[in-house]
Design a protein around this motif. Structure first.
Motif, short mmCIF file in Angstrom:
data_model
loop_
_atom_site.label_atom_id
_atom_site.label_comp_id
_atom_site.label_asym_id
_atom_site.label_seq_id
_atom_site.Cartn_x
_atom_site.Cartn_y
_atom_site.Cartn_z
N ASP A 309 41.24 21.51 42.17
CA ASP A 309 41.02 22.94 41.92
C ASP A 309 41.56 23.35 40.56
OD1 ASP A 309 39.78 23.36 44.35
OD2 ASP A 309 41.63 23.96 45.38
N LYS A 310 42.68 22.80 40.17
CA LYS A 310 43.25 23.11 38.85
C LYS A 310 42.35 22.60 37.74
CE LYS A 310 48.11 23.17 40.34
NZ LYS A 310 49.41 22.47 40.27
N ILE A 311 41.77 21.42 37.95
CA ILE A 311 40.84 20.86 36.96
C ILE A 311 39.63 21.77 36.82
CG2 ILE A 311 39.20 18.98 36.56
CD1 ILE A 311 41.32 17.08 37.82
N ARG A 312 39.06 22.21 37.93
CA ARG A 312 37.90 23.10 37.88
C ARG A 312 38.23 24.41 37.15
NH1 ARG A 312 37.04 20.56 42.92
NH2 ARG A 312 34.96 19.59 43.04
N GLU A 313 39.39 24.95 37.42
CA GLU A 313 39.80 26.18 36.77
C GLU A 313 39.89 25.99 35.25
OE1 GLU A 313 43.78 29.03 36.44
OE2 GLU A 313 43.61 27.57 38.06
N GLU A 314 40.46 24.87 34.84
CA GLU A 314 40.64 24.63 33.41
C GLU A 314 39.31 24.38 32.72
OE1 GLU A 314 43.74 24.69 30.51
OE2 GLU A 314 43.41 25.44 32.52
N VAL A 315 38.43 23.61 33.35
CA VAL A 315 37.13 23.34 32.76
C VAL A 315 36.31 24.63 32.67
CG1 VAL A 315 34.92 22.16 33.11
CG2 VAL A 315 37.07 20.90 33.35
N SER A 316 36.33 25.43 33.73
CA SER A 316 35.60 26.70 33.73
C SER A 316 36.06 27.59 32.58
CB SER A 316 35.79 27.40 35.07
OG SER A 316 35.14 28.66 35.07
N ARG A 317 37.35 27.67 32.39
CA ARG A 317 37.91 28.50 31.33
C ARG A 317 37.44 28.04 29.96
NH1 ARG A 317 42.80 28.96 28.39
NH2 ARG A 317 43.41 26.86 28.99
N HIS A 318 37.40 26.73 29.74
CA HIS A 318 36.98 26.20 28.45
C HIS A 318 35.48 26.36 28.22
CE1 HIS A 318 41.00 24.38 28.18
NE2 HIS A 318 40.75 24.30 26.89
N LEU A 319 34.68 26.17 29.26
CA LEU A 319 33.23 26.37 29.10
C LEU A 319 32.95 27.80 28.67
CD1 LEU A 319 31.63 24.56 32.19
CD2 LEU A 319 32.06 23.63 29.92
N THR A 320 33.61 28.75 29.31
CA THR A 320 33.40 30.16 28.99
C THR A 320 33.83 30.46 27.56
OG1 THR A 320 33.70 30.80 31.30
CG2 THR A 320 34.03 32.51 29.64
N MET A 321 34.98 29.94 27.15
CA MET A 321 35.46 30.19 25.80
C MET A 321 34.53 29.59 24.75
SD MET A 321 39.12 29.20 24.07
CE MET A 321 38.53 27.63 23.45
N PHE A 322 34.09 28.37 25.00
CA PHE A 322 33.18 27.69 24.06
C PHE A 322 31.89 28.49 23.90
CE2 PHE A 322 30.32 23.87 23.22
CZ PHE A 322 30.73 23.72 21.91
N TYR A 323 31.34 28.94 25.02
CA TYR A 323 30.12 29.74 25.01
C TYR A 323 30.32 31.04 24.23
CZ TYR A 323 26.23 32.54 26.88
OH TYR A 323 25.12 33.33 27.02
N GLU A 324 31.42 31.70 24.45
CA GLU A 324 31.64 33.01 23.84
C GLU A 324 31.94 32.94 22.35
OE1 GLU A 324 34.73 34.89 26.08
OE2 GLU A 324 33.38 35.48 27.71
N TYR A 325 32.59 31.85 21.90
CA TYR A 325 33.06 31.81 20.52
C TYR A 325 32.23 30.93 19.59
CZ TYR A 325 37.22 34.40 21.83
OH TYR A 325 38.08 35.39 22.26
N MET A 326 31.58 29.91 20.10
CA MET A 326 30.94 28.93 19.21
C MET A 326 29.42 28.96 19.24
SD MET A 326 33.38 27.79 17.64
CE MET A 326 35.13 28.13 17.87
N ARG A 327 28.84 29.75 20.09
CA ARG A 327 27.39 29.80 20.21
C ARG A 327 26.80 30.76 19.17
NH1 ARG A 327 23.47 32.84 23.00
NH2 ARG A 327 21.77 31.59 23.91
N ASP A 328 25.75 30.29 18.49
CA ASP A 328 25.03 31.15 17.56
C ASP A 328 23.93 31.87 18.35
OD1 ASP A 328 23.48 32.35 15.63
OD2 ASP A 328 23.41 30.61 14.30
#
Length: 399
Positions: A309-328
């Motif tokens: 569950d901790k792994i899923r939480e951490e991966v979810s957080r990073h996917l969201t951040m990557f999408y919000e900050y690095m997507r053109d």
């Protein structure tokens, strides 16, 4: 707009990168203008090609409209092949170039074997088998070496690094299930690789994996990259699944725990705990996420309570951040950076300043720009697709 379906985002990136870079007339990927990963202005090194092709094959598992892209994608590799050594050079060549890196070729092998898994086309399995056999020949068996064992970085350089050793182990394990008569050879070789990796390159304190060691040296390079933890995690998890030897589960669990520990050196720790993030570029982070997904798959219910569950939480957080900050938003493609201050200026001036209070100054990574202007590249787009495809194995939906 927010990220809800990582698989769909991976599909969108894969489709966009194919439209942007693939040229049917040339039968390869061509850069619209010189960017990171290019040589001769518009051609890409084989590492960049391998990551993009892996994205195509990953996407084809779920989106069958991508399956017709597999054959032309895998065919690109033949332009890089050394026909006598059977390895793949960094650059396109006439069949004799010897600028061959074992870690790059391990990712080529992974793409080929996965292409067989998706399509059942035996030619991909034959190509993967030939390449895995070449990769196994990279084991450092020099009896006069100070540091023995490990897989070499380059055919002419016995720098024994973590990425080559773990990625070759991964490729061996991947192909082992498709050739039962040879499976033990591949599994034993992979076990030898990871045994060496843990004994020689793992830091006993934080359990992370050091970069590598020259075979003439006594002490390793202490640099620690996220993908070295990820690829070793993938291989150890797979070894546990195959052998059920608890030592592999223990190794994998140590690596999984340290990979999501926000006090770990692979995080940017200049922020308070809830805003820390993996600081490596996406082409490294995609392999870390794959390792965490492999841990979830192969160790599964045998993992300590709460860790998955901790792994899923951490991966979810990073996917969201990557999408919000690095997507053109203009074309849906991604920069390589995973650091939210190293992004488009308008994103920095709005989202970053709001969430991070402008803690760091704005700038672009050298690999994410041409001159002073932001520029995407093939490996960054392929890695972005894989970030989402591999992440979706853990978090298929984000609410």
């Amino acid at each position: 707009m927010s990220l809800t379906n990582p698989n769909l985002e991976g599909y969108n990136v894969t489709r966009a990168l194919w439209m942007r870079y693939y040229r049917p007339h040339d039968g390869t990927f061509i850069a619209p203008r010189k960017c990171s990963g290019c040589y001769n202005d518009d051609k890409f090194v084989v590492w960049a090609v391998s990551v993009a092709v892996q994205a195509v094959v990953d996407g084809s598992r779920l989106y069958k409209e991508l399956v017709p892209l597999i054959d032309p994608a895998i065919a690109i590799f033949q332009k890089y092949k050394n026909t006598s050594l059977k390895g793949f050079s960094a650059a396109e060549n006439g069949g004799s170039d010897k600028d061959i890196y074992y870690d790059d070729d391990a990712q080529v092998a992974s793409a080929m074997i996965t292409a067989y898994e998706v399509t059942g086309n035996k030619k991909y399995l034959d190509q993967g088998r030939e390449l895995v056999r070449f990769l196994m020949g990279g084991w450092n068996d020099n009896p006069n070496a100070k540091t023995k064992g490990g897989v070499k970085w380059h055919i002419t350089n016995a720098y024994l690094n973590a990425c080559t050793t773990a990625e070759v182990a991964k490729a061996c394990l991947q192909i082992s299930k498709f050739i039962p008569s040879e499976a033990k050879v591949y599994i034993d070789f992979a076990a030898k690789c990871i045994d060496w990796q843990i004994r020689v390159l793992q830091d006993p304190e934080d359990k992370l994996i050091k970069d590598g060691i020259q075979d003439t040296a006594d002490h390793p390079n202490d640099t620690k990259w996220s993908y070295n933890a990820g690829t070793t995690l993938s291989a150890a998890s797979h070894l546990y699944y195959i052998t059920k030897d608890p030592k592999w589960k223990d190794i994998a669990t140590d690596l999984a725990k340290t990979s999501i520990n926000r006090n770990s050196i692979i995080y940017d720790r200049d922020y308070d705990d809830n805003r820390r993030y993996w600081r490596d570029s996406s082409y490294f982070v995609q392999l870390l996420i794959e390792g965490l997904a492999d841990y979830d798959l192969y160790v599964g219910d045998d993992a300590p309570d709460g860790l998955r569950d901790k792994i899923r939480e951490e991966v979810s957080r990073h996917l969201t951040m990557f999408y919000e900050y690095m997507r053109d938003p203009k074309d849906g493609l991604y920069l390589q950076s995973f650091e939210p201050h190293m992004t488009y200026r308008e994103v920095y001036d709005t989202k970053y300043k709001e969430k991070f209070q402008g803690h760091k100054g704005w700038g672009l990574k050298g690999e994410d720009k041409v001159g002073d202007e932001p520029e995407k590249c093939l490996i960054g787009c392929g890695a972005a697709a894989r970030v989402f495809f591999q992440g979706a194995r853990l978090v298929p939906r984000i609410e």
